[in-house]
Design an enzyme around this catalytic site. Structure first.
Site, PDB file in Angstrom:
ATOM      1  N   HIS A  12       0.791  -1.228   0.000  1.00 10.66           N
ATOM      2  CA  HIS A  12       0.000   0.000   0.000  1.00 10.66           C
ATOM      3  C   HIS A  12       0.824   1.280   0.000  1.00 10.66           C
ATOM      4  O   HIS A  12       0.298   2.362  -0.258  1.00 10.66           O
ATOM      5  CB  HIS A  12      -0.936   0.017   1.219  1.00 10.66           C
ATOM      6  CG  HIS A  12      -0.236   0.309   2.515  1.00 10.66           C
ATOM      7  ND1 HIS A  12       0.582  -0.613   3.134  1.00 10.66           N
ATOM      8  CD2 HIS A  12      -0.221   1.421   3.300  1.00 10.66           C
ATOM      9  CE1 HIS A  12       1.061  -0.094   4.255  1.00 10.66           C
ATOM     10  NE2 HIS A  12       0.587   1.138   4.373  1.00 10.66           N
ATOM     11  N   GLY A  14       3.499   1.790  -1.985  1.00  7.06           N
ATOM     12  CA  GLY A  14       4.108   1.996  -3.286  1.00  7.06           C
ATOM     13  C   GLY A  14       3.261   2.861  -4.207  1.00  7.06           C
ATOM     14  O   GLY A  14       2.159   3.299  -3.855  1.00  7.06           O
ATOM     15  N   SER A 108       2.555  -6.636 -15.039  1.00  4.79           N
ATOM     16  CA  SER A 108       3.292  -5.620 -15.783  1.00  4.79           C
ATOM     17  C   SER A 108       3.276  -5.967 -17.266  1.00  4.79           C
ATOM     18  O   SER A 108       3.231  -7.141 -17.648  1.00  4.79           O
ATOM     19  CB  SER A 108       4.738  -5.551 -15.283  1.00  4.79           C
ATOM     20  OG  SER A 108       5.556  -4.824 -16.185  1.00  4.79           O
ATOM     21  N   SER A 109       3.374  -4.952 -18.109  1.00  2.90           N
ATOM     22  CA  SER A 109       3.405  -5.182 -19.550  1.00  2.90           C
ATOM     23  C   SER A 109       4.690  -5.852 -20.011  1.00  2.90           C
ATOM     24  O   SER A 109       4.764  -6.341 -21.144  1.00  2.90           O
ATOM     25  CB  SER A 109       3.231  -3.854 -20.297  1.00  2.90           C
ATOM     26  OG  SER A 109       4.253  -2.940 -19.947  1.00  2.90           O
ATOM     27  N   CYS A 110       5.704  -5.920 -19.147  1.00  3.22           N
ATOM     28  CA  CYS A 110       6.969  -6.558 -19.541  1.00  3.22           C
ATOM     29  C   CYS A 110       6.835  -8.077 -19.661  1.00  3.22           C
ATOM     30  O   CYS A 110       7.786  -8.758 -20.059  1.00  3.22           O
ATOM     31  CB  CYS A 110       8.078  -6.205 -18.568  1.00  3.22           C
ATOM     32  SG  CYS A 110       7.952  -7.021 -16.972  1.00  3.22           S
ATOM     33  N   TYR A 137      12.246 -10.263 -13.774  1.00  4.35           N
ATOM     34  CA  TYR A 137      10.997  -9.685 -13.270  1.00  4.35           C
ATOM     35  C   TYR A 137       9.804 -10.203 -14.079  1.00  4.35           C
ATOM     36  O   TYR A 137       8.766 -10.576 -13.512  1.00  4.35           O
ATOM     37  CB  TYR A 137      11.072  -8.164 -13.344  1.00  4.35           C
ATOM     38  CG  TYR A 137       9.846  -7.446 -12.869  1.00  4.35           C
ATOM     39  CD1 TYR A 137       9.538  -7.380 -11.516  1.00  4.35           C
ATOM     40  CD2 TYR A 137       8.989  -6.809 -13.763  1.00  4.35           C
ATOM     41  CE1 TYR A 137       8.406  -6.704 -11.066  1.00  4.35           C
ATOM     42  CE2 TYR A 137       7.864  -6.128 -13.331  1.00  4.35           C
ATOM     43  CZ  TYR A 137       7.582  -6.082 -11.978  1.00  4.35           C
ATOM     44  OH  TYR A 137       6.459  -5.413 -11.544  1.00  4.35           O
ATOM     45  N   LYS A 141       6.391 -12.363 -12.894  1.00  7.84           N
ATOM     46  CA  LYS A 141       5.023 -11.899 -13.118  1.00  7.84           C
ATOM     47  C   LYS A 141       4.214 -12.892 -13.951  1.00  7.84           C
ATOM     48  O   LYS A 141       3.017 -13.102 -13.711  1.00  7.84           O
ATOM     49  CB  LYS A 141       5.040 -10.515 -13.783  1.00  7.84           C
ATOM     50  CG  LYS A 141       5.494  -9.402 -12.860  1.00  7.84           C
ATOM     51  CD  LYS A 141       4.555  -9.275 -11.676  1.00  7.84           C
ATOM     52  CE  LYS A 141       4.974  -8.212 -10.703  1.00  7.84           C
ATOM     53  NZ  LYS A 141       4.055  -8.109  -9.542  1.00  7.84           N
ATOM     54  N   THR A 165       0.193  -1.013 -18.201  1.00  7.41           N
ATOM     55  CA  THR A 165       1.305  -0.476 -18.957  1.00  7.41           C
ATOM     56  C   THR A 165       2.204   0.324 -18.016  1.00  7.41           C
ATOM     57  O   THR A 165       2.053   0.265 -16.796  1.00  7.41           O
ATOM     58  CB  THR A 165       0.788   0.387 -20.123  1.00  7.41           C
ATOM     59  OG1 THR A 165       1.865   0.736 -20.977  1.00  7.41           O
ATOM     60  CG2 THR A 165       0.088   1.644 -19.617  1.00  7.41           C
ATOM     61  N   ASN A 166       3.148   1.099 -18.554  1.00  9.78           N
ATOM     62  CA  ASN A 166       4.053   1.907 -17.729  1.00  9.78           C
ATOM     63  C   ASN A 166       3.262   2.931 -16.921  1.00  9.78           C
ATOM     64  O   ASN A 166       2.503   3.727 -17.490  1.00  9.78           O
ATOM     65  CB  ASN A 166       5.052   2.643 -18.632  1.00  9.78           C
ATOM     66  CG  ASN A 166       5.864   1.691 -19.485  1.00  9.78           C
ATOM     67  OD1 ASN A 166       6.667   0.925 -18.995  1.00  9.78           O
ATOM     68  ND2 ASN A 166       5.622   1.732 -20.790  1.00  9.78           N
ATOM     69  N   HIS A 180      12.086   4.169 -12.777  1.00  9.85           N
ATOM     70  CA  HIS A 180      11.617   4.011 -14.146  1.00  9.85           C
ATOM     71  C   HIS A 180      11.830   5.308 -14.923  1.00  9.85           C
ATOM     72  O   HIS A 180      12.188   6.343 -14.368  1.00  9.85           O
ATOM     73  CB  HIS A 180      10.135   3.622 -14.153  1.00  9.85           C
ATOM     74  CG  HIS A 180       9.886   2.215 -13.721  1.00  9.85           C
ATOM     75  ND1 HIS A 180       9.426   1.888 -12.465  1.00  9.85           N
ATOM     76  CD2 HIS A 180      10.054   1.038 -14.377  1.00  9.85           C
ATOM     77  CE1 HIS A 180       9.306   0.570 -12.373  1.00  9.85           C
ATOM     78  NE2 HIS A 180       9.680   0.030 -13.509  1.00  9.85           N
TER      79      HIS A 180
END
Length: 311
Positions: A12, A14, A108-110, A137, A141, A165-166, A180
């Protein structure tokens, strides 16, 4: 999802977690359960199991993760894969063991292949090689998505996964090496303006394309999914708009008030050349983002000035 259910937001403090708490409050979910890392180590299985047995939250939002930019991912791959797997394994399993009614896993989109067809659809997962700079990472995920699917299939846990996304916005990480791209730009252009520097150098060619979403939009999308979605496949959460890294740098410079030259360091990696999410599935359910990028950057810069981070 009932308004009186107890919602545990893991992570919470972050960027994502704090926005999720704001969105939950705005949507009328006042019974929120949070713990700092000092109070609950999510990598410790015994601690996590005891916590869930004691509180038995109705809803779990897993926003806690070891995160960072290209430099951090390339420097600490062991921590990125180990810690994220530990967090996911402990939280998802304990949620199921203690009667959780709904779980949302934030990814995450990665997760998608480096050279993925664009825009990126959910079904492109595991169709090609990952970007090497954040592979550890991404693998963690991907495992989280598959774990949610496995627990749904075998145990009936109503676990869903959202792949944003980012992200950017208030409460971001402005560390000079491990942040980032957007928060890194905000800090570097601000410091350049304050010091009177004539130029700022950005990594790569500046030609890579990126999509950004304000974290408050992401959080509202997650609450929307909790209330309206229950299925096996993960869901992309994006803005549908992309910019070159150079365009982003110029936009940040304009917002910050830096008037100098922007140079490129082509010896540094661009990372993934293009990464635009296809968020048609989510948009088709009736949700759309509301915060335009430059407006969001201005709000984020104001929040940055209030925090005044130092090296």
């Amino acid at each position: 999802m009932r308004k009186d259910w107890l919602v545990f937001v893991a992570g919470h403090r972050g960027l994502a977690g704090s926005a999720l708490c704001r969105a939950l409050t705005g949507a009328g979910y006042e019974r929120q359960l949070t713990r700092t890392h000092a109070e609950l180590d999510l990598c410790d299985q015994a601690e996590v199991r005891a916590f869930f047995a004691r509180h038995r939250p109705d809803v779990v939002i897993l926003a806690a993760a070891r995160v960072g930019g290209i430099h951090a991912n390339a420097t600490y791959p062991a921590e990125f894969i180990y810690q994220n797997l530990q967090i996911q394994n402990n939280v998802i399993d304990s949620a199921w063991r203690n009667g959780c009614k709904k779980l949302l896993f934030l990814g995450s989109s990665c997760i998608y292949p480096k050279l993925c067809p664009q825009p990126i659809k959910e079904e492109y997962l595991l169709t090609g090689a990952l970007e090497p700079t954040n592979e550890a990472y991404a693998l963690a995920k991907i495992s989280g998505i598959k774990m949610c699917q496995a627990y749904r299939q075998q145990y009936g846990l109503d676990a869903i996964s959202a792949m944003p996304t980012n992200l950017y916005g208030p409460n971001d990480n402005y560390h000079p090496q491990n942040s980032h791209v957007l928060p890194a730009f905000i800090r570097r252009f601000h410091e350049a303006k304050e010091s009177g520097a004539e130029s700022v150098t950005i990594w790569g060619t500046g030609k890579a394309l990126r999509e950004f979403l304000h974290v408050d939009d992401m959080a509202e999308a997650c609450v929307f999914l909790l209330e309206n979605y229950s299925d096996f496949e993960h869901v992309n959460v994006g803005s549908g708009v992309e910019h070159t890294i150079m365009d982003i740098a110029r936009m940040v410079a304009r917002v910050v008030g830096f008037a100098g030259e922007i140079c490129t360091d082509t010896s540094r990696s661009d990372g993934t050349p293009r990464k635009l999410m296809d968020s048609g599935k989510l948009f088709g359910m009736g949700w759309k983002p509301r915060i335009a990028l430059e407006q969001g950057l201005r709000d984020t810069y104001r929040a940055f000035l209030q925090s005044c981070p130092r090296s």
